[in-house]
Design an enzyme around this catalytic site. Structure first.
Site, PDB file in Angstrom:
ATOM      1  N   PRO A   2       4.383   0.383  -5.951  1.00 61.01           N
ATOM      2  CA  PRO A   2       3.474  -0.767  -6.052  1.00 61.01           C
ATOM      3  C   PRO A   2       3.907  -1.888  -5.107  1.00 61.01           C
ATOM      4  O   PRO A   2       5.094  -2.160  -4.975  1.00 61.01           O
ATOM      5  CB  PRO A   2       3.628  -1.211  -7.509  1.00 61.01           C
ATOM      6  CG  PRO A   2       4.241  -0.069  -8.223  1.00 61.01           C
ATOM      7  CD  PRO A   2       5.042   0.677  -7.206  1.00 61.01           C
ATOM      8  N   GLU A   3       2.935  -2.485  -4.442  1.00 60.71           N
ATOM      9  CA  GLU A   3       3.219  -3.630  -3.577  1.00 60.71           C
ATOM     10  C   GLU A   3       2.607  -4.890  -4.196  1.00 60.71           C
ATOM     11  O   GLU A   3       2.036  -4.843  -5.276  1.00 60.71           O
ATOM     12  CB  GLU A   3       2.685  -3.378  -2.170  1.00 60.71           C
ATOM     13  CG  GLU A   3       3.492  -2.296  -1.447  1.00 60.71           C
ATOM     14  CD  GLU A   3       3.290  -2.333   0.060  1.00 60.71           C
ATOM     15  OE1 GLU A   3       2.957  -3.414   0.590  1.00 60.71           O
ATOM     16  OE2 GLU A   3       3.447  -1.285   0.691  1.00 60.71           O
ATOM     17  N   HIS A  95       8.445   9.112 -21.649  1.00 57.69           N
ATOM     18  CA  HIS A  95       8.720   8.168 -20.566  1.00 57.69           C
ATOM     19  C   HIS A  95       8.350   6.731 -20.922  1.00 57.69           C
ATOM     20  O   HIS A  95       8.440   5.844 -20.087  1.00 57.69           O
ATOM     21  CB  HIS A  95       7.994   8.603 -19.289  1.00 57.69           C
ATOM     22  CG  HIS A  95       8.392   9.968 -18.828  1.00 57.69           C
ATOM     23  ND1 HIS A  95       9.682  10.281 -18.487  1.00 57.69           N
ATOM     24  CD2 HIS A  95       7.671  11.094 -18.664  1.00 57.69           C
ATOM     25  CE1 HIS A  95       9.746  11.561 -18.139  1.00 57.69           C
ATOM     26  NE2 HIS A  95       8.544  12.078 -18.235  1.00 57.69           N
ATOM     27  N   ARG A 114      10.269   7.939 -13.375  1.00 60.82           N
ATOM     28  CA  ARG A 114      11.394   8.072 -12.434  1.00 60.82           C
ATOM     29  C   ARG A 114      12.487   7.028 -12.656  1.00 60.82           C
ATOM     30  O   ARG A 114      13.535   7.099 -12.043  1.00 60.82           O
ATOM     31  CB  ARG A 114      10.874   8.037 -10.993  1.00 60.82           C
ATOM     32  CG  ARG A 114      10.005   9.269 -10.711  1.00 60.82           C
ATOM     33  CD  ARG A 114       9.695   9.445  -9.265  1.00 60.82           C
ATOM     34  NE  ARG A 114      10.874   9.624  -8.445  1.00 60.82           N
ATOM     35  CZ  ARG A 114      10.865   9.725  -7.121  1.00 60.82           C
ATOM     36  NH1 ARG A 114       9.708   9.647  -6.497  1.00 60.82           N
ATOM     37  NH2 ARG A 114      11.966   9.876  -6.448  1.00 60.82           N
ATOM     38  N   LYS A 157      14.190 -13.535  16.846  1.00 60.09           N
ATOM     39  CA  LYS A 157      14.562 -12.289  16.155  1.00 60.09           C
ATOM     40  C   LYS A 157      14.405 -11.091  17.081  1.00 60.09           C
ATOM     41  O   LYS A 157      13.343 -10.863  17.631  1.00 60.09           O
ATOM     42  CB  LYS A 157      13.662 -12.098  14.918  1.00 60.09           C
ATOM     43  CG  LYS A 157      14.139 -12.820  13.688  1.00 60.09           C
ATOM     44  CD  LYS A 157      13.588 -12.147  12.430  1.00 60.09           C
ATOM     45  CE  LYS A 157      14.435 -12.390  11.216  1.00 60.09           C
ATOM     46  NZ  LYS A 157      14.814 -13.767  10.983  1.00 60.09           N
TER      47      LYS A 157
END
Ligand SMILES: [Zn+2]
Length: 282
Positions: A2-3, A95, A114, A157
């Site tokens: 997920p973002e 889970h 997981r 950078k």
């Protein structure tokens, strides 16, 4: 994984169901996820009332009374299932590692096959010093993040812009997917050195980042409408991407012949895939 938009959607969904409610019957089924739960985790949560639910970078922050904050990272596979009030007690799922009910009778489960998820408890005074929050850069939608400050954070950078955008100290919450999407929208090559994006290109990139995130959050909003009222899962949702995971496909905006050009390319940078169009992105 997920973002930011998925985490925002989960936080908003949880806020709808939990704000103002008291947590009852809190239990864990094991001692850890990616890391051990904090000491007396369930005990400290039980009886607390939910004041507000926010997101910071990819963390969900459930603000409780007594200045307690419940920090959650969904990891790879973490998701919440909310069974609304008056629905039957859900069946046991091996889970479902964290379970709680609310004082209006909803059953909430955190499911994480997981176990890359993270949970911690902190005091409100630790919001800017907690080890997971201390080094985070500005939120993408923070009005204080403007062309000048964004440009300054990239100046000098010598890393590729792709890596600079994944650096949570530069901008908080971006991951592999939306970095690919934003660089495509801005027409900037993921290989370009971050220092050379500072300036005029940064003024294209910042709105592109906001656009792709905003569109994904709106898409999440439509999944939330389906979620509201019914027992539903809050976690990763499938979303259509422009370049991400579309290697070899024709990119929108290019009239190139895929048979000749190869279409959208996949590039591995620091072990992570980047998807881009070498013709549109320079
Ligand atoms: Zn193209």
């Amino acid at each position: 994984m997920p973002e930011l938009p998925e985490v925002e959607t989960v936080a908003r969904g949880l806020a709808t169901m939990l704000t103002g409610r008291r947590l009852v019957h809190v239990a864990t089924t094991r001692g850890d996820l990616r890391a051990p739960f904090p000491k007396d985790f369930a005990l400290r949560l039980e009886g607390r009332r939910v004041c507000e639910i926010k997101r910071r970078a990819k963390y969900i922050l459930i603000e409780l009374d007594q200045d307690l904050i419940w920090l959650i990272h969904l990891g790879m596979t973490g998701k919440f299932t909310v069974h609304p009030p008056r629905s039957p007690q859900p069946l046991d799922d091996p889970h479902d590692h964290v379970r709680f009910d609310t004082d209006d009778g909803a059953h909430v489960r955190f499911n994480d096959p997981r176990r890359f998820g993270v949970m911690d408890l902190l005091h409100r005074s630790e919001l800017t010093t907690h080890r997971m929050l201390a080094d985070l850069g500005p939120e993408p939608f923070d009005p204080a993040l403007d062309d000048d400050s964004f440009s300054a954070s990239l100046a000098g950078k010598r890393t590729p812009i792709k890596s600079a955008l994944l650096d949570q100290r530069v901008i908080a919450g971006l991951g592999n997917i939306y970095v690919s999407e934003a660089l495509f929208l801005a027409g900037i090559s993921p290989k370009r050195l971050a220092g050379s994006v500072a300036g005029v290109r940064a003024t294209r990139l910042l709105p592109a980042i906001r656009n792709v995130l905003d569109a994904a959050i709106k898409a999440g909003g439509s999944t939330l409408r389906d979620f509201a009222g019914a027992s539903g899962e809050l976690g990763y949702f499938q979303h259509r991407f422009t370049v991400y995971d579309r290697e070899g496909k024709k990119c929108p905006g290019c009239d190139c012949n895929v048979a000749v050009t190869g279409g959208i390319q996949r590039l591995v940078q620091a072990g992570r895939s980047t998807f881009y169009c070498p013709r549109k992105q320079r």
